[in-house]
Design a protein around this motif. Structure first.
Motif, PDB file in Angstrom:
ATOM      1  N   ASP A 149       0.825  -1.213   0.000  1.00  0.00           N
ATOM      2  CA  ASP A 149       0.000   0.000   0.000  1.00  0.00           C
ATOM      3  C   ASP A 149       0.860   1.264   0.000  1.00  0.00           C
ATOM      4  N   GLU A 150       2.060   1.166   0.523  1.00  0.00           N
ATOM      5  CA  GLU A 150       2.981   2.307   0.545  1.00  0.00           C
ATOM      6  C   GLU A 150       3.917   2.302  -0.662  1.00  0.00           C
ATOM      7  N   ASP A 151       3.606   1.440  -1.646  1.00  0.00           N
ATOM      8  CA  ASP A 151       4.405   1.326  -2.873  1.00  0.00           C
ATOM      9  C   ASP A 151       5.837   0.886  -2.561  1.00  0.00           C
ATOM     10  N   VAL A 152       5.969   0.024  -1.566  1.00  0.00           N
ATOM     11  CA  VAL A 152       7.271  -0.527  -1.188  1.00  0.00           C
ATOM     12  C   VAL A 152       7.364  -1.945  -1.755  1.00  0.00           C
ATOM     13  N   SER A 153       8.440  -2.213  -2.479  1.00  0.00           N
ATOM     14  CA  SER A 153       8.652  -3.546  -3.046  1.00  0.00           C
ATOM     15  C   SER A 153      10.034  -4.053  -2.662  1.00  0.00           C
ATOM     16  N   GLU A 154      10.173  -5.360  -2.719  1.00  0.00           N
ATOM     17  CA  GLU A 154      11.413  -6.013  -2.292  1.00  0.00           C
ATOM     18  C   GLU A 154      12.402  -6.086  -3.451  1.00  0.00           C
ATOM     19  N   ILE A 155      13.667  -5.888  -3.133  1.00  0.00           N
ATOM     20  CA  ILE A 155      14.745  -6.066  -4.110  1.00  0.00           C
ATOM     21  C   ILE A 155      15.401  -7.405  -3.807  1.00  0.00           C
ATOM     22  N   ASP A 156      15.110  -8.403  -4.629  1.00  0.00           N
ATOM     23  CA  ASP A 156      15.592  -9.761  -4.390  1.00  0.00           C
ATOM     24  C   ASP A 156      16.054 -10.357  -5.721  1.00  0.00           C
ATOM     25  N   PRO A 157      17.252  -9.981  -6.192  1.00  0.00           N
ATOM     26  CA  PRO A 157      17.702 -10.415  -7.517  1.00  0.00           C
ATOM     27  C   PRO A 157      17.949 -11.927  -7.581  1.00  0.00           C
ATOM     28  N   GLU A 158      17.677 -12.478  -8.759  1.00  0.00           N
ATOM     29  CA  GLU A 158      17.925 -13.894  -8.995  1.00  0.00           C
ATOM     30  C   GLU A 158      19.422 -14.138  -9.204  1.00  0.00           C
ATOM     31  N   ALA A 184      25.625 -14.101  -7.020  1.00  0.00           N
ATOM     32  CA  ALA A 184      25.656 -15.531  -6.686  1.00  0.00           C
ATOM     33  C   ALA A 184      24.520 -15.879  -5.739  1.00  0.00           C
ATOM     34  N   ASP A 185      24.293 -15.027  -4.738  1.00  0.00           N
ATOM     35  CA  ASP A 185      23.236 -15.290  -3.768  1.00  0.00           C
ATOM     36  C   ASP A 185      22.864 -13.970  -3.092  1.00  0.00           C
ATOM     37  N   VAL A 186      21.663 -13.935  -2.511  1.00  0.00           N
ATOM     38  CA  VAL A 186      21.190 -12.752  -1.797  1.00  0.00           C
ATOM     39  C   VAL A 186      21.338 -13.006  -0.310  1.00  0.00           C
ATOM     40  N   TYR A 187      22.121 -12.144   0.335  1.00  0.00           N
ATOM     41  CA  TYR A 187      22.328 -12.274   1.775  1.00  0.00           C
ATOM     42  C   TYR A 187      21.168 -11.615   2.533  1.00  0.00           C
ATOM     43  N   THR A 188      20.816 -10.393   2.153  1.00  0.00           N
ATOM     44  CA  THR A 188      19.683  -9.687   2.735  1.00  0.00           C
ATOM     45  C   THR A 188      18.977  -8.913   1.618  1.00  0.00           C
ATOM     46  N   PRO A 189      17.667  -9.103   1.457  1.00  0.00           N
ATOM     47  CA  PRO A 189      16.974  -8.381   0.395  1.00  0.00           C
ATOM     48  C   PRO A 189      16.934  -6.871   0.684  1.00  0.00           C
ATOM     49  N   GLY A 190      16.791  -6.115  -0.388  1.00  0.00           N
ATOM     50  CA  GLY A 190      16.650  -4.670  -0.243  1.00  0.00           C
ATOM     51  C   GLY A 190      15.218  -4.248  -0.491  1.00  0.00           C
ATOM     52  N   TYR A 191      14.986  -2.925  -0.399  1.00  0.00           N
ATOM     53  CA  TYR A 191      13.628  -2.403  -0.587  1.00  0.00           C
ATOM     54  C   TYR A 191      13.707  -1.074  -1.340  1.00  0.00           C
ATOM     55  N   GLU A 192      12.693  -0.859  -2.143  1.00  0.00           N
ATOM     56  CA  GLU A 192      12.566   0.419  -2.840  1.00  0.00           C
ATOM     57  C   GLU A 192      11.131   0.910  -2.736  1.00  0.00           C
ATOM     58  N   MET A 193      11.023   2.230  -2.636  1.00  0.00           N
ATOM     59  CA  MET A 193       9.702   2.852  -2.518  1.00  0.00           C
ATOM     60  C   MET A 193       9.488   3.697  -3.764  1.00  0.00           C
TER      61      MET A 193
END
Length: 220
Positions: A149-158, A184-193
């Motif tokens: 609802d706040e237009d926040v999405s997860e950054i989780d690259p393949e 190679a791998d995602v340690y902690t996902p990011g976020y963007e608004m």
């Protein structure tokens, strides 16, 4: 005068040029009358010109006063416009702050609801791990809805995705069968608004050491 008298006068030693008739008995014109006729008229006094100059000065003075009055009016209007603009900026800033405060309050209210659900799940005395897991997953979905609802999405690259320094934070390079320099791998996902990154994803990057081995195995 008789000729004898003229002779007598000459004989008496009176010069002919001093006599009125010029010595020949004919009177000459003294030139007074012709000079009077041909003399230039004397210039008029400066009184007329002075009167015209005063009229011009009065007209210019009136125009100057009118221009000064117009300038004063424009300056006053400009000051009022500036004051109105400053007041508008203050009102707009206040409205923006109020909208921000209301949005923050609304977000906090929804987050508080998510926290309450997590707290109840932790306080529940149950040995049913599956039930506990379902409760946590339900709370997680609720939390994701709040972020959406706040237009926040997860950054989780393949894995294998090209690294983006604007969105990814490289933690280290690791042996991986992914192409060199890719995720190679995602340690902690990011976020963007919206289009603004509020937290970079922490990722490991492949050094390409295992890529050749993977290609050899595929070839065989």
């Amino acid at each position: 005068m008789s000729e004898d008298e003229g002779t007598n006068a000459s004989a008496q030693g009176v010069p002919s040029e001093d006599r009125p008739d010029g010595g020949d008995g004919v009177e000459t014109d003294t030139g007074d009358e012709s000079d009077a006729e041909t003399a230039e008229p004397e210039p008029e006094t400066a009184g007329g010109e002075t009167e015209i100059d005063e009229e011009t000065v009065e007209q210019l003075r009136a125009e100057l006063e009118e221009a000064e009055a117009e300038i004063e009016d424009l300056e006053g209007r400009l000051k009022r416009k500036q004051a109105d603009f400053q007041n508008y900026k203050k009102r707009a800033k206040k409205r923006q702050e109020q909208m921000k405060d209301r949005a923050t309050e609304d977000l906090v209210e929804r987050l508080v609801g998510v926290r309450d659900n997590l707290k109840r799940a932790l306080e529940e005395d149950s040995d049913d791990v599956e039930s506990l897991r379902e409760g946590v997953e339900m709370t997680m979905r609720e939390f994701d809805r709040v972020l959406a609802d706040e237009d926040v999405s997860e950054i989780d690259p393949e894995p294998g995705t090209e690294t983006d320094p604007q969105r990814h934070e490289v933690m280290m390079q690791v042996d991986s069968d992914q192409p060199e320099g890719t995720v190679a791998d995602v340690y902690t996902p990011g976020y963007e608004m919206g289009e603004k990154v509020i937290q970079n994803a922490q990722v490991t990057v492949s050094n390409g050491e295992l890529e050749d081995d993977a290609n050899e195995d595929t070839a065989e």
